[in-house]
Write a protein that holds these residues in place. Structure first.
Motif, PDB file in Angstrom:
ATOM      1  N   ILE A  46       0.882  -1.168   0.000  1.00  0.00           N
ATOM      2  CA  ILE A  46       0.000   0.000   0.000  1.00  0.00           C
ATOM      3  C   ILE A  46       0.921   1.219   0.000  1.00  0.00           C
ATOM      4  O   ILE A  46       1.540   1.559   1.020  1.00  0.00           O
ATOM      5  CB  ILE A  46      -0.928   0.007   1.253  1.00  0.00           C
ATOM      6  CG1 ILE A  46      -1.705  -1.329   1.344  1.00  0.00           C
ATOM      7  CG2 ILE A  46      -1.872   1.209   1.219  1.00  0.00           C
ATOM      8  CD1 ILE A  46      -2.590  -1.668   0.177  1.00  0.00           C
ATOM      9  N   TYR A  73       0.423   4.394   2.461  1.00  0.00           N
ATOM     10  CA  TYR A  73       0.070   4.039   3.844  1.00  0.00           C
ATOM     11  C   TYR A  73       0.445   5.125   4.847  1.00  0.00           C
ATOM     12  O   TYR A  73      -0.205   5.279   5.869  1.00  0.00           O
ATOM     13  CB  TYR A  73       0.688   2.679   4.223  1.00  0.00           C
ATOM     14  CG  TYR A  73       2.142   2.726   4.619  1.00  0.00           C
ATOM     15  CD1 TYR A  73       3.130   2.884   3.656  1.00  0.00           C
ATOM     16  CD2 TYR A  73       2.531   2.623   5.944  1.00  0.00           C
ATOM     17  CE1 TYR A  73       4.463   2.927   4.012  1.00  0.00           C
ATOM     18  CE2 TYR A  73       3.859   2.665   6.310  1.00  0.00           C
ATOM     19  CZ  TYR A  73       4.824   2.826   5.340  1.00  0.00           C
ATOM     20  OH  TYR A  73       6.138   2.879   5.694  1.00  0.00           O
ATOM     21  N   ASP A  81       2.590  -1.712   6.184  1.00  0.00           N
ATOM     22  CA  ASP A  81       1.505  -1.002   5.510  1.00  0.00           C
ATOM     23  C   ASP A  81       0.176  -1.744   5.709  1.00  0.00           C
ATOM     24  O   ASP A  81      -0.889  -1.143   5.704  1.00  0.00           O
ATOM     25  CB  ASP A  81       1.824  -0.872   4.013  1.00  0.00           C
ATOM     26  CG  ASP A  81       2.272  -2.184   3.384  1.00  0.00           C
ATOM     27  OD1 ASP A  81       2.685  -3.107   4.118  1.00  0.00           O
ATOM     28  OD2 ASP A  81       2.201  -2.313   2.150  1.00  0.00           O
ATOM     29  N   LEU A 134      -3.922  -0.764   6.663  1.00  0.00           N
ATOM     30  CA  LEU A 134      -5.116  -1.095   5.867  1.00  0.00           C
ATOM     31  C   LEU A 134      -6.211  -1.713   6.738  1.00  0.00           C
ATOM     32  O   LEU A 134      -7.390  -1.355   6.620  1.00  0.00           O
ATOM     33  CB  LEU A 134      -4.720  -2.048   4.723  1.00  0.00           C
ATOM     34  CG  LEU A 134      -5.825  -2.381   3.719  1.00  0.00           C
ATOM     35  CD1 LEU A 134      -6.365  -1.121   3.039  1.00  0.00           C
ATOM     36  CD2 LEU A 134      -5.293  -3.340   2.646  1.00  0.00           C
ATOM     37  N   ALA A 163      -6.905   2.971  -1.085  1.00  0.00           N
ATOM     38  CA  ALA A 163      -5.543   2.418  -1.142  1.00  0.00           C
ATOM     39  C   ALA A 163      -4.935   2.586  -2.534  1.00  0.00           C
ATOM     40  O   ALA A 163      -5.570   2.265  -3.543  1.00  0.00           O
ATOM     41  CB  ALA A 163      -5.571   0.941  -0.768  1.00  0.00           C
ATOM     42  N   TYR A 175      -2.396  -5.037  -4.167  1.00  0.00           N
ATOM     43  CA  TYR A 175      -2.841  -5.900  -3.076  1.00  0.00           C
ATOM     44  C   TYR A 175      -3.612  -7.111  -3.575  1.00  0.00           C
ATOM     45  O   TYR A 175      -4.284  -7.068  -4.601  1.00  0.00           O
ATOM     46  CB  TYR A 175      -3.737  -5.121  -2.090  1.00  0.00           C
ATOM     47  CG  TYR A 175      -4.895  -4.390  -2.740  1.00  0.00           C
ATOM     48  CD1 TYR A 175      -6.055  -5.070  -3.132  1.00  0.00           C
ATOM     49  CD2 TYR A 175      -4.819  -3.023  -2.972  1.00  0.00           C
ATOM     50  CE1 TYR A 175      -7.101  -4.389  -3.734  1.00  0.00           C
ATOM     51  CE2 TYR A 175      -5.866  -2.339  -3.590  1.00  0.00           C
ATOM     52  CZ  TYR A 175      -6.998  -3.026  -3.965  1.00  0.00           C
ATOM     53  OH  TYR A 175      -8.029  -2.369  -4.574  1.00  0.00           O
TER      54      TYR A 175
END
Ligand code: M6R
Length: 614
Positions: A103, A106, A125, A129, A155, A159
């Protein structure tokens, strides 16, 4: 990188998730962790180290749950440690997450959450999340699914995530952007993993989430897939898995790497199967055939890739320019994507990638597509991100490659490039029918010649014993065998941690020759065709400086025999196909040296099989 696994169903989740993690360890092995859901709270166990360390640590945890998620990590944000290991829990410990990717934004999210009273225990990070999800769920008073969607819309980065809530043991939510995520669908059960290997023995029904999609996996309900951006419903594209259990097991070999080296006669054969029709004068490759004009009219072909795939690309350049006379450039994907290259709609960009997930190669390809180039993929993993992004492509049918050091994928890539070069050369009339017949017949013989080369294993093992304590190695080759020298050096350094450099043999006198003394082993490829006499002179230069020569020569060679300290004789083939044969002894040499040094050849330190971060 990292691997994620999750299970929800009627069976005990622990062994499914832990065994799944073992299959995904090729994606990273800095730490491992699992979270089980009892229906009201989580049981969390995680540790720095491998999945086997996790098993020891988790020995006494309650393992009866039928819903769990696990993670095997390749560290990006934060050192490998127990605290930085996944899964991560939200501040109120009601939400758990496993995450593969990065991310990128972050920091500002963390700042915002800190100002709202959130606390962070790790440097990751991912912890940011999961707390963002908690924040949205609690402040907006929305369901977990909606909170995940809100958070993912904030974001930036990459991911593949799986998320669950302590109070709800009926549901797992997953989402993806630029990191792979496969879902296995069983009877009243769902499997989630970074690739399909963790659930191959449980179900053949699978689907791969597309970028920007999320799914809710709820017991008793059909899978619900939505677009993250606007929650629109997506029809699931369920497919039948082709992967088998046998393909992903060691099959009696000590290491996956050795198994994969030995599989090469078959993997090359599988890659060529049905594609070379010598008597008909045809190379049958639909991806090329359907787009023949694009290739033959291309102002140039640009090959983008990383690591071993980049070395295959270099051989592709030699092959295509030599046989088909179409200009080719080979670029490191990571450089290409950031150097503002000139790309037009007259260019063909070929991406080579075993995994089909390498972040830099994927990004380079996306950029080339945006600029109008025709993009072609050479991938091993079916339905991988690169395979799906490209306009067309050819799969290497090497089968799953688990050892981190690429071996059979490399020779499969070179086989594909050889066929492409032959096809283009034939079609453009750059080679005669007779030359085509000769070369295509020779290519068909390669699996046999590789099989014969593998018989040198014992001899190479003996040679390896002499170099267990070497600190440096030089690898030299010319022409088609220059990329083989680069690949040989990469293989040695990545699994044995011995410093090794690959060089064009003639470049030696422009610098590296200064390194040569009686302690320097030099692996030199001196096969009969291809600048043989010149390479022989290079060997003399090394010997006159007392270097130790390990020469890979053509069977029956007499000239180098008198000069080299160690001679490895490989079967003769056409010059353009020699890399398919000469690379084999170099793979074996690095394998044996690494094993004798006690290194973990399948999982070398700091590396991962699939590099999904830039
Ligand atoms: O999956 P890819 O072919 O895109 O991977 C590229 C490199 O990361 C890979 O070849 C790497 O260099 C291997 N460890 C080499 O053995």
């Amino acid at each position: 990188m990292c691997g994620i696994v999750a299970y929800i169903g009627k069976n005990t989740a622990y062994p499914i998730v832990v065994n799944g993690l073992k299959r995904l360890e090729y994606r990273g092995y800095d730490s491992a962790g699992i979270v089980l859901n009892s229906g009201s709270s989580f049981t969390l166990s995680k540790t720095k180290g491998k999945v086997s360390d996790l098993e020891e640590k988790a020995e006494n945890v309650d393992k009866v749950s039928t819903i769990a998620m696990g993670h095997t990590r390749w560290a990006t944000h934060g050192v490998p440690s127990d605290t930085n290991s996944h899964p991560h829990l939200s501040n109120d410990e009601s939400i758990a997450i496993v995450h593969n990717g990065i991310i990128e934004n972050y920091e500002p999210i963390k700042k915002m959450l800190t100002s709202k009273g959130f606390q962070f225990h790790s440097e990751t990070d991912t912890e940011v999340l999961v707390n963002l999800i908690q924040y949205f769920r609690d402040t907006e008073k929305i369901s977990l699914t909606e909170a995940v969607r809100y958070a993912l819309n904030e974001a930036i980065g990459a991911y593949a995530i799986a998320v669950m809530e302590a109070e709800n043991s009926n549901k797992i939510i997953v989402g993806r952007l630029s990191s792979p995520l496969a879902i296995g669908i069983g009877k009243d059960e769902f499997y989630v993993a970074s690739d399909a290997s963790p659930f191959v023995e449980f179900t053949k029904e699978a689907l791969y989430l597309e970028d920007g999609e999320m799914a809710t996996l709820e017991l008793g309900k059909a899978i619900d897939i939505r677009k993250i951006v606007d929650n629109t419903k997506v029809i699931p594209a369920i497919q039948e898995l082709q992967l088998t259990l046998e393909q992903i097991e060691k099959g009696g070999y000590d290491h996956f790497m050795l198994k994969e080296i030995y599989e090469q006669p078959k993997s090359i054969m599988d890659t060529m199967r049905g594609r070379i029709l010598v008597n008909e004068g045809i190379i049958q490759m639909a991806g090329i055939w359907d787009n023949l004009e694009k290739f033959t009219n291309a102002s140039r072909i640009i090959i983008v890739s990383c690591g071993t795939s980049w070395h295959a690309g270099l051989i592709g350049e030699y092959l295509i320019e030599d046989l088909a006379r179409i200009p080719v450039e080979v670029e490191y994907a990571s450089e290409f994507r950031y150097r503002n290259p000139i790309i037009t709609d007259k260019d063909v960009v070929i991406a080579i990638s075993q995994s089909g997930e390498t972040a830099d190669t994927l990004a380079a390809l996306k950029m080339a597509k945006e600029k109008g180039a025709f993009i072609y993929g050479i991938c091993n993993v079916v339905d991988s991100s690169i395979a799906r992004l490209t306009d067309a492509g050819s799969y290497t049918h090497a089968g799953p490659e688990i050892g981190v050091a690429s071996t059979k994928a490399f020779t499969a890539q070179v086989s594909i490039l050889s066929m492409i070069a032959l096809k283009l050369a034939k079609h453009t009339g750059k080679i005669s029918n007779q030359q085509f017949h000769l070369l295509a017949s020779e290519l068909e013989l390669i699996p046999e010649k590789v099989e014969k080369t593998l018989k040198l294993d014992e001899q190479i093992k003996e040679i390896s014993k002499k170099f267990v304590n070497a600190t440096n190695f030089l690898y030299l080759g010319r022409g088609y065998n220059f990329p083989v020298a680069l690949e040989g050096a990469l293989k040695l350094k990545e699994i044995s941690y011995i410093h090794a450099e690959g060089y064009p043999a003639a470049e030696m006198k422009h610098g590296p020759i200064a390194l040569i003394d009686e302690n320097m082993p030099v692996v030199i490829i001196a096969t009969k065709k291809g600048h043989y006499e010149k390479v022989v002179s290079n060997i003399q230069e090394i010997k006159s400086r007392k270097g130790i020569v390990i020469a890979v020569v053509t069977e029956g060679d007499e000239q180098v025999k008198g000069m080299a300290d160690y001679l490895i004789e490989v079967p003769e083939t056409s010059e353009c196909f020699t890399p398919l044969v000469t690379s084999i002894p170099l793979q074996l040499l690095s394998y044996h040296i690494a094993v004798m040094r006690g290194a973990n050849v399948d999982q070398p330190r700091n590396l991962a099989k699939s590099v999904t971060v830039e």
